[in-house]
Design a protein around this motif. Structure first.
Motif, PDB file in Angstrom:
ATOM      1  N   PRO A 160       0.841  -1.210   0.000  1.00 48.51           N
ATOM      2  CA  PRO A 160       0.000   0.000   0.000  1.00 48.51           C
ATOM      3  C   PRO A 160       0.868   1.248   0.000  1.00 48.51           C
ATOM      4  O   PRO A 160       1.885   1.317   0.693  1.00 48.51           O
ATOM      5  N   ALA A 161       0.475   2.239  -0.791  1.00 50.31           N
ATOM      6  CA  ALA A 161       1.256   3.473  -0.893  1.00 50.31           C
ATOM      7  C   ALA A 161       0.878   4.439   0.219  1.00 50.31           C
ATOM      8  O   ALA A 161      -0.279   4.526   0.629  1.00 50.31           O
ATOM      9  N   HIS A 167       0.896  11.248  -3.632  1.00 53.42           N
ATOM     10  CA  HIS A 167       0.979  12.610  -4.161  1.00 53.42           C
ATOM     11  C   HIS A 167       2.083  12.725  -5.218  1.00 53.42           C
ATOM     12  O   HIS A 167       1.874  13.322  -6.291  1.00 53.42           O
ATOM     13  N   LYS A 168       3.237  12.161  -4.935  1.00 51.45           N
ATOM     14  CA  LYS A 168       4.344  12.235  -5.890  1.00 51.45           C
ATOM     15  C   LYS A 168       3.999  11.486  -7.178  1.00 51.45           C
ATOM     16  O   LYS A 168       4.333  11.940  -8.281  1.00 51.45           O
ATOM     17  N   TYR A 316       4.308   1.281 -11.455  1.00 50.22           N
ATOM     18  CA  TYR A 316       3.159   0.374 -11.487  1.00 50.22           C
ATOM     19  C   TYR A 316       2.748  -0.106 -10.092  1.00 50.22           C
ATOM     20  O   TYR A 316       1.562  -0.038  -9.740  1.00 50.22           O
ATOM     21  N   PRO A 317       3.675  -0.583  -9.241  1.00 50.04           N
ATOM     22  CA  PRO A 317       3.263  -0.961  -7.880  1.00 50.04           C
ATOM     23  C   PRO A 317       2.684   0.215  -7.099  1.00 50.04           C
ATOM     24  O   PRO A 317       1.756   0.037  -6.304  1.00 50.04           O
ATOM     25  N   LEU A 318       3.214   1.421  -7.324  1.00 47.55           N
ATOM     26  CA  LEU A 318       2.688   2.599  -6.636  1.00 47.55           C
ATOM     27  C   LEU A 318       1.265   2.907  -7.077  1.00 47.55           C
ATOM     28  O   LEU A 318       0.424   3.324  -6.269  1.00 47.55           O
ATOM     29  N   LEU A 319       0.972   2.709  -8.367  1.00 51.06           N
ATOM     30  CA  LEU A 319      -0.392   2.937  -8.847  1.00 51.06           C
ATOM     31  C   LEU A 319      -1.356   1.967  -8.182  1.00 51.06           C
ATOM     32  O   LEU A 319      -2.441   2.368  -7.719  1.00 51.06           O
ATOM     33  N   LEU A 320      -0.980   0.687  -8.108  1.00 53.11           N
ATOM     34  CA  LEU A 320      -1.837  -0.291  -7.440  1.00 53.11           C
ATOM     35  C   LEU A 320      -2.015   0.067  -5.967  1.00 53.11           C
ATOM     36  O   LEU A 320      -3.116  -0.047  -5.417  1.00 53.11           O
TER      37      LEU A 320
END
Length: 433
Positions: A160-161, A167-168, A316-320
């Motif tokens: 989870p981000a 924001h970044k 990609y992992p940050l988007l998920l």
């Protein structure tokens, strides 16, 4: 490093270090030569791979190969194991012949030959792993192969981000998100000249008194990754989006004559509704991408917007990890494998709505970490149920997220030590006796 992740890296590394690759078929070559090309290509790959495994690398204790691809990989690795006096383990991730059948048809003689080779050399392995209990049963009953189930697990960088990471990420993606498929939509209205990293504001986040905050009137972010191929019916998602848009308008008793710009201005000014805007971000590359982008341009939706993009391995992992819901359209060529994209989503604590097929329940536990659907109407109903009251009062969505975080806490270490390692050690000990 996790076994399957390691296998992918080794395979890619191997391809990068091959001296020659199969040349791209020149334009204008008669179609009558396609069967000849289909025969020559695996022969070329076979000898190149065999040379690499037998000459370029030190002899290993055991070769572990992920299937598919089956031809010529299984043949080459088995021959290499004979020549190097090593053991041979197959990791059954799917069946290669069913993937080939998607393009050639089940009745093609090439598919029949491919299946024979896959089955014959698969049975010659010293040990087998597979990704589902359904595949384990199929291998046992119809292929004479005893396999151990090793479920895929997400790598550690799928998580989870944080709000800062979100924001970044949205700052980096803001230019793409601000560009609609058409003149304007609910995600781009009022964005030109208004949102940029210098103003510390994105569609989803804002900075106030030095703190990064999620906007209360932000759209719900729905992510789907696809290869844009016929085995993933992206049309289902488009139809569901249209149904969501119309059903929300009906629930709120909105007049059909209400201008879209009026609604968008109210949303941009901070007004919240019982049902939010939905921004679908579709990642991936594939042959049907342009076709569906043209269809998206023709949609006239008030509360739904689409963006397609190709993300870096870091983003990609940050988007998920930043999304609110994942959608999976994977149906499986064999009906026996599980979508890795859902595994990655679960690693990010992202609940999923997935197309229902024979063994998907081995991964998606209904009402715990996700929901299943079989039609666009069912998916639209699930979107309405999950996002009602978004972002603060959507209790059903919060419950699924909590369940996903609970179930998704399992990582590679446990699966590897309990299932894969004992098999590998056993196979290696057999070779030393």
């Amino acid at each position: 490093m996790p076994f399957r992740l390691l296998a992918r890296h080794v395979y890619k590394w191997t391809l990068l270090h091959m001296e020659k690759q199969w040349p791209v078929r020149p334009q204008g070559v008669p179609k009558i030569l396609n069967p000849l090309i289909l025969l020559l290509k695996p022969l070329f790959q076979f000898f190149m791979l065999l040379w690499y495994l037998c000459v370029k690398i030190p002899a290993p204790d055991v070769f572990i190969v992920q299937n598919p691809p089956s031809v010529p990989t299984l043949v080459a690795v088995k021959w290499a194991s004979w020549l190097r006096k090593s053991m041979f383990i197959v990791d059954w991730h799917n069946f290669g012949y069913t993937l080939l059948a998607l393009s050639l048809g089940r009745n093609s003689p090439f598919v029949a030959v491919y299946r024979w080779v896959e089955r014959h050399y698969g049975r010659m392995a010293n040990g087998s792993l597979c990704v589902t209990k359904a595949m384990q049963h199929e291998l046992s009953q119809n292929w004479g192969i005893n396999a151990i189930v090793l479920y895929d697990q997400p790598p550690e960088f799928f998580h989870p981000a944080s709000v800062e990471e979100k924001h970044k990420l949205f700052c980096r993606l803001d230019k793409v998100i601000s560009q609609p498929y058409g003149i304007c939509d609910c995600a781009s209205y009022g964005s030109i000249g208004m949102r940029n990293c210098n103003s510390n504001e994105t569609l989803f986040t804002t900075i106030s008194d030095g703190d990064i905050l999620l906007k209360p009137n932000r759209p719900a972010l729905v992510v789907s990754s696809t290869s844009w191929t016929p085995d993933e019916d992206f049309g289902m998602l488009l139809e569901a989006a249209v149904m969501y848009d119309r059903r929300v308008a009906a629930i709120l008793n909105e007049n059909d004559s209400t201008l879209e710009e009026v609604l968008w201005k109210e949303l941009a000014d901070g007004k919240q509704y019982l049902y939010p805007r939905l921004l679908f971000v579709i990642t991936g590359k594939g042959p049907d991408k342009e076709k569906y982008e043209e269809k998206i341009k023709k949609l006239h939706l008030k509360r739904v917007a689409f963006r397609t993009m190709w993300l870096s391995a870091e983003d990609y992992p940050l988007l998920l990890g930043s999304a609110d819901l994942g959608v999976c359209l994977h149906t499986s060529s064999s009906g026996l494998d599980l979508p890795m994209k859902v595994v990655d989503m679960f690693g990010c604590g992202l609940p999923v709505c997935a197309v229902s097929y024979s063994c998907i329940k081995e991964l998606v536990t209904v009402d715990k970490n996700g929901l299943l659907f079989s039609s666009p109407s069912e998916l639209a109903d699930e979107l309405l149920m999950l996002f009602k009251g978004f972002p603060d009062e959507c209790n059903a969505l919060k419950s699924l997220r909590n369940g996903t975080l609970e179930i998704g806490s399992s990582r590679w270490t446990t699966e590897w030590e309990e299932h894969a390692m004992p098999l590998i050690l056993e196979v290696i000990s057999q070779n030393s006796n």
